[in-house]
Design a protein around this motif. Structure first.
Motif, PDB file in Angstrom:
ATOM      1  N   TYR A  42      14.041  30.929  64.649  1.00 19.65           N
ATOM      2  CA  TYR A  42      14.292  30.525  64.418  1.00 19.65           C
ATOM      3  C   TYR A  42      14.949  29.270  64.857  1.00 19.65           C
ATOM      4  O   TYR A  42      15.737  29.297  66.387  1.00 19.65           O
ATOM      5  N   SER A  43      14.660  27.770  65.443  1.00 22.66           N
ATOM      6  CA  SER A  43      15.401  27.045  65.526  1.00 22.66           C
ATOM      7  C   SER A  43      16.876  26.940  65.182  1.00 22.66           C
ATOM      8  O   SER A  43      17.852  27.202  63.915  1.00 22.66           O
TER       9      SER A  43
ATOM     10  N   GLU B  52      19.594  24.975  64.938  1.00 25.88           N
ATOM     11  CA  GLU B  52      19.214  23.938  63.843  1.00 25.88           C
ATOM     12  C   GLU B  52      18.874  23.995  62.716  1.00 25.88           C
ATOM     13  O   GLU B  52      19.921  24.119  61.297  1.00 25.88           O
ATOM     14  N   GLU B  53      17.990  25.026  62.265  1.00 23.24           N
ATOM     15  CA  GLU B  53      17.635  25.206  60.826  1.00 23.24           C
ATOM     16  C   GLU B  53      18.554  26.460  60.503  1.00 23.24           C
ATOM     17  O   GLU B  53      19.469  26.540  59.520  1.00 23.24           O
ATOM     18  N   ILE B  54      19.275  27.466  61.595  1.00 24.77           N
ATOM     19  CA  ILE B  54      19.738  28.089  60.641  1.00 24.77           C
ATOM     20  C   ILE B  54      21.407  28.269  60.872  1.00 24.77           C
ATOM     21  O   ILE B  54      22.269  28.495  60.052  1.00 24.77           O
TER      22      ILE B  54
ATOM     23  N   ALA C 117      22.554  25.033  60.486  1.00 22.32           N
ATOM     24  CA  ALA C 117      23.054  24.363  59.051  1.00 22.32           C
ATOM     25  C   ALA C 117      23.300  25.675  57.514  1.00 22.32           C
ATOM     26  O   ALA C 117      23.597  25.422  56.708  1.00 22.32           O
ATOM     27  N   ILE C 118      22.467  26.486  57.906  1.00 27.53           N
ATOM     28  CA  ILE C 118      22.145  27.356  56.399  1.00 27.53           C
ATOM     29  C   ILE C 118      23.695  28.332  55.681  1.00 27.53           C
ATOM     30  O   ILE C 118      24.424  28.431  55.214  1.00 27.53           O
TER      31      ILE C 118
ATOM     32  N   SER D   9      24.785  23.846  65.782  1.00 31.42           N
ATOM     33  CA  SER D   9      24.248  24.679  66.512  1.00 31.42           C
ATOM     34  C   SER D   9      24.669  24.886  67.952  1.00 31.42           C
ATOM     35  O   SER D   9      23.866  25.549  68.391  1.00 31.42           O
TER      36      SER D   9
ATOM     37  N   LYS E 117      20.564  25.211  51.469  1.00 30.60           N
ATOM     38  CA  LYS E 117      19.372  25.595  53.018  1.00 30.60           C
ATOM     39  C   LYS E 117      19.469  27.224  52.248  1.00 30.60           C
ATOM     40  O   LYS E 117      18.139  27.500  53.339  1.00 30.60           O
TER      41      LYS E 117
ATOM     42  N   PHE F  11      14.966  28.315  52.712  1.00 32.06           N
ATOM     43  CA  PHE F  11      14.844  29.483  53.773  1.00 32.06           C
ATOM     44  C   PHE F  11      14.230  30.671  53.346  1.00 32.06           C
ATOM     45  O   PHE F  11      13.302  31.602  54.007  1.00 32.06           O
TER      46      PHE F  11
ATOM     47  N   LYS G  65      11.324  30.991  51.433  1.00 33.97           N
ATOM     48  CA  LYS G  65       9.837  30.826  52.793  1.00 33.97           C
ATOM     49  C   LYS G  65       9.598  32.304  53.351  1.00 33.97           C
ATOM     50  O   LYS G  65       8.350  32.701  54.264  1.00 33.97           O
TER      51      LYS G  65
END
Length: 291
Positions: free
Chosen positions: A129-130, A132-134, A136-137, A142, A180, A184, A187
């Protein structure tokens, strides 16, 4: 109806009232799945285990594991704590090896110098996973994540998202953002999130980590054998310490929830498969009978 003795153990603990608490119920064959969940919620520990019978079946003891959120196929500290109880109170002659029959399969636990070691099933390595995505969670930036190693889904029975961070301060300030996190998890499916760094509170240790599991009703787990088994596989696979073979890596966990814990990790990447062992001590603190 059978009498159901229960026990409370501290797993991955160096002393009483540390590590990860575990409730263990014996003679549980006549307890329904619904009642097991109710008991797990009443205990309100990360997990409660149910030994179905004192009699082994095909060389192993049938055990089910429940969190307050539901049944799980595998979890680390319940495996060690339950094996320790079986060795102490059920099996004849305090054997050096106890096998548990879990939903994930047969898990052997061995004892060496008061440390219980479990061999976990061969890990599966999934999606990356990126940052940036993680980030934010986790409520961090980042650039506070370790850029040299990936964020990756790993499973030895209980899926875990492994997240390398730059330093201890960042690990401490992680806070799940549910807006966030929930999409996730929807998904990818239910999974632990393990954040870690090689900066530690104590110089004799090698890793400091935290494990967050809101999707299973556990905001933060004090000591996580399954998640750290996934971490062990990750460390070997990605040569985090410069080698594909790690031995007796000391992991400190649980300090943010006032349950200091110590886990030992050994893993070896054989190329086609990573061999994983997780160890720790077990201390019993109480016993009684379910009413």
């Amino acid at each position: 109806m059978s009498i159901h003795p229960f026990y409370i153990a501290d797993v991955f603990a160096e002393q009483k009232y540390a590590g990860n608490q575990l409730g263990i119920i014996r003679h549980a064959e006549d307890i329904s799945s619904e009642e097991m969940l109710e008991i797990a919620r009443e205990m309100n520990y990360s997990e409660t285990t149910f030994i179905l019978s004192d009699e082994p079946e095909e060389g192993g003891y049938n055990v089910r594991i429940f969190t307050p959120g539901g049944e799980v196929p595998f979890a680390g500290h319940p495996t060690l704590g339950t094996a320790a109880l079986i060795r102490q109170a059920i099996a004849m002659g305090t054997p050096d090896k106890i096998t548990l029959n879990l939903k994930v399969g047969r898990i052997p636990v061995t004892v060496q110098d008061e440390v219980f070691w479990m061999a976990q099933v061969a890990p599966k390595f999934g999606e990356k996973y990126s940052n940036e995505e993680i980030s934010a969670i986790l409520g961090i930036h980042s650039d506070e994540m370790d850029p040299h190693f990936p964020v990756q889904w790993v499973s030895t029975g209980l899926p875990t998202v492994i997240v390398p961070l730059r330093n201890l301060d960042t690990v401490k300030k992680v806070r799940i953002r549910r807006d966030k996190y929930d999409p996730f998890i929807e998904k990818i499916g239910k999974a632990l999130i393990l954040v870690f760094t090689k900066e530690t509170l104590y110089p004799e240790n090698h890793i400091h980590d935290r494990v967050l599991v809101p999707c299973l009703g556990i905001e933060e787990d004090p000591a996580t054998g399954s998640g750290n088994g996934c971490l062990a596989a990750y460390l070997a696979k990605h040569k985090f310490f410069g080698t594909s073979h790690i031995e007796n890596i000391r992991v400190e966990q649980g300090y943010q929830v006032n349950r200091p814990s110590l886990l030992l990790l050994t893993a070896k990447d054989h190329g086609t498969e990573v061999e994983v062992h997780v160890g720790g001590k077990v201390i019993f603190t109480a016993r009684g009978e379910m009413l």
